[in-house]
Write a protein that holds these residues in place. Sequence first.
Motif, short mmCIF file in Angstrom:
data_model
loop_
_atom_site.label_atom_id
_atom_site.label_comp_id
_atom_site.label_asym_id
_atom_site.label_seq_id
_atom_site.Cartn_x
_atom_site.Cartn_y
_atom_site.Cartn_z
N UNK A 1 -16.44 -6.63 -24.01
CA UNK A 1 -17.79 -7.09 -24.33
C UNK A 1 -17.89 -7.94 -25.59
N UNK A 2 -16.78 -8.13 -26.33
CA UNK A 2 -16.87 -8.95 -27.54
C UNK A 2 -15.59 -9.73 -27.77
N UNK A 3 -15.75 -10.88 -28.42
CA UNK A 3 -14.62 -11.72 -28.78
C UNK A 3 -14.61 -11.92 -30.29
N UNK A 4 -13.44 -11.87 -30.87
CA UNK A 4 -13.27 -12.09 -32.30
C UNK A 4 -12.73 -13.51 -32.51
N UNK A 5 -13.48 -14.32 -33.17
CA UNK A 5 -12.98 -15.65 -33.57
C UNK A 5 -12.11 -15.44 -34.79
N UNK A 6 -10.84 -15.87 -34.69
CA UNK A 6 -9.89 -15.65 -35.79
C UNK A 6 -9.41 -16.98 -36.35
N UNK A 7 -8.89 -16.91 -37.56
CA UNK A 7 -8.44 -18.13 -38.23
C UNK A 7 -7.22 -18.74 -37.54
N UNK A 8 -6.36 -17.87 -37.01
CA UNK A 8 -5.11 -18.36 -36.43
C UNK A 8 -4.54 -17.29 -35.51
N UNK A 9 -3.68 -17.71 -34.61
CA UNK A 9 -2.94 -16.77 -33.79
C UNK A 9 -2.06 -15.91 -34.68
N UNK A 10 -1.73 -14.71 -34.22
CA UNK A 10 -0.89 -13.82 -35.03
C UNK A 10 -0.11 -12.88 -34.13
N UNK A 11 0.92 -12.31 -34.69
CA UNK A 11 1.70 -11.27 -34.04
C UNK A 11 1.51 -9.98 -34.85
N UNK B 1 3.30 -7.24 -35.10
CA UNK B 1 4.52 -6.75 -35.73
C UNK B 1 4.66 -5.24 -35.57
N UNK B 2 5.83 -4.71 -35.84
CA UNK B 2 6.14 -3.31 -35.53
C UNK B 2 5.38 -2.27 -36.35
N UNK B 3 4.65 -2.70 -37.37
CA UNK B 3 3.98 -1.73 -38.25
C UNK B 3 2.45 -1.78 -38.19
N UNK B 4 1.89 -2.62 -37.29
CA UNK B 4 0.45 -2.84 -37.36
C UNK B 4 -0.22 -2.73 -35.99
N UNK B 5 -1.44 -2.20 -36.01
CA UNK B 5 -2.34 -2.27 -34.88
C UNK B 5 -2.98 -3.66 -34.84
N UNK B 6 -3.38 -4.10 -33.66
CA UNK B 6 -4.11 -5.37 -33.57
C UNK B 6 -5.41 -5.29 -34.38
N UNK B 7 -6.06 -4.14 -34.35
CA UNK B 7 -7.31 -3.98 -35.09
C UNK B 7 -7.11 -4.17 -36.59
N UNK B 8 -5.93 -3.81 -37.12
CA UNK B 8 -5.64 -4.05 -38.54
C UNK B 8 -5.72 -5.55 -38.86
N UNK B 9 -5.11 -6.34 -38.01
CA UNK B 9 -5.10 -7.79 -38.21
C UNK B 9 -6.49 -8.38 -38.04
N UNK B 10 -7.24 -7.87 -37.06
CA UNK B 10 -8.59 -8.39 -36.84
C UNK B 10 -9.49 -8.15 -38.04
N UNK B 11 -9.32 -7.00 -38.68
CA UNK B 11 -10.11 -6.71 -39.88
C UNK B 11 -9.90 -7.77 -40.96
N UNK B 12 -8.70 -8.31 -41.00
CA UNK B 12 -8.37 -9.28 -42.06
C UNK B 12 -8.61 -10.72 -41.63
#
Length: 363
Positions: free
Chosen positions: A44-54, A56-67
């Motif tokens: 139901x929602x889309x996050x517009x982000x500054x750039x594509x990202x991976x 990595x083995x230590x992070x949730x996708x939600x961690x990256x979205x917060x930033x």
Amino acid sequence: MARETGILADRAISALFETGRLISERELDRDQIQPASLDLRLGSKAFRVRASFMPGPSHLVSDKLDRLSLHVIDLTEGAVLETGCVYIVPLMESLALPADMSASANPKSSTGRLDIFTRVITDYAQEFDKIPAGYAGPLYLEISPRTFPIVVRRGSRLSQIRFRVGQSLLGEPELLKLHESETLVASKLPNVSGGGIALSIDLAGDKDGLIGYRGKHHTAVVDVDKKDQHDIFDFWEPLYSRGRNELILDPDEFYILVSREAVHVPPDYAAEMTPFDPLVGEFRVHYAGFFDPGFGHAPAGGRGSRAVLEVRSHEVPFILEDGQIVGRLVYEHMQEKPMSLYGSGLGSNYQAQGLKLSKHFRI
């Protein structure tokens, strides 16, 4: 009798839901399960982000979205996703795979033909579109429209996922043997190397010399959920051979072309086109690589089906010539024959196709 290894067929995909290995926010759509894959639906929602990202083995996708998130777009009633932007959308489906089962994702055919760049991401991912065996967690889709702005909404289906147990790829000797009995590509001298069978480009054209289409810039939006809505010439420039049987690919342009060879995927197999082969040139072919069991299969109405190719050049102009190899098909064993084949009462849009744009455009 089912094999111990191979790609899961429609019956087994249904069973994943019944056993809780696949979870969804709502009931499946009637046609969501394909012969060898499952369509994935936007949340139901889309996050517009500054750039594509991976992640990595230590992070949730939600961690990256917060930033990295710039703003959040409500998809409930539909929203426009602009070209040149990157969006991350949580999907309605999530996974709890068994330890011996992995998965891979790919854009749907219509997605690729609209030049919508999509990749599935998981928590802790180190590769796009790859879901490791035993993964348990949410799925996200990275979306970046490249040529046309698009309208999407909750439930739109841009990507698909395949599930596999163990090693299912055919080696070159097995691939040659299967070609001898089933004619995988309509070629008298098949080129088999790198684990795949080659496809070449058709630049001779049809009776009118039509060889393909080039996407226009600065167009209206395309609603990804509506068929036969748009005039071809508002979005595409037809391309003709003019007797030369060659085409110069301009950087930053998007082309729809077609293979010379008809393609056949027998019912007990699934195929995938490698998206880019650096050995054949500096261009990318085929964003949407899955070919389901029954594609091009005569009893399923697919005799003469050719592969439509979504093509982009990289940094420099590149000349394609008629008959030039542009990619390879790799084949995998199915665990069992699907209950329904591609084109057999599934409303398949591209069975028995030649050069064909996506279903959104009026013929």
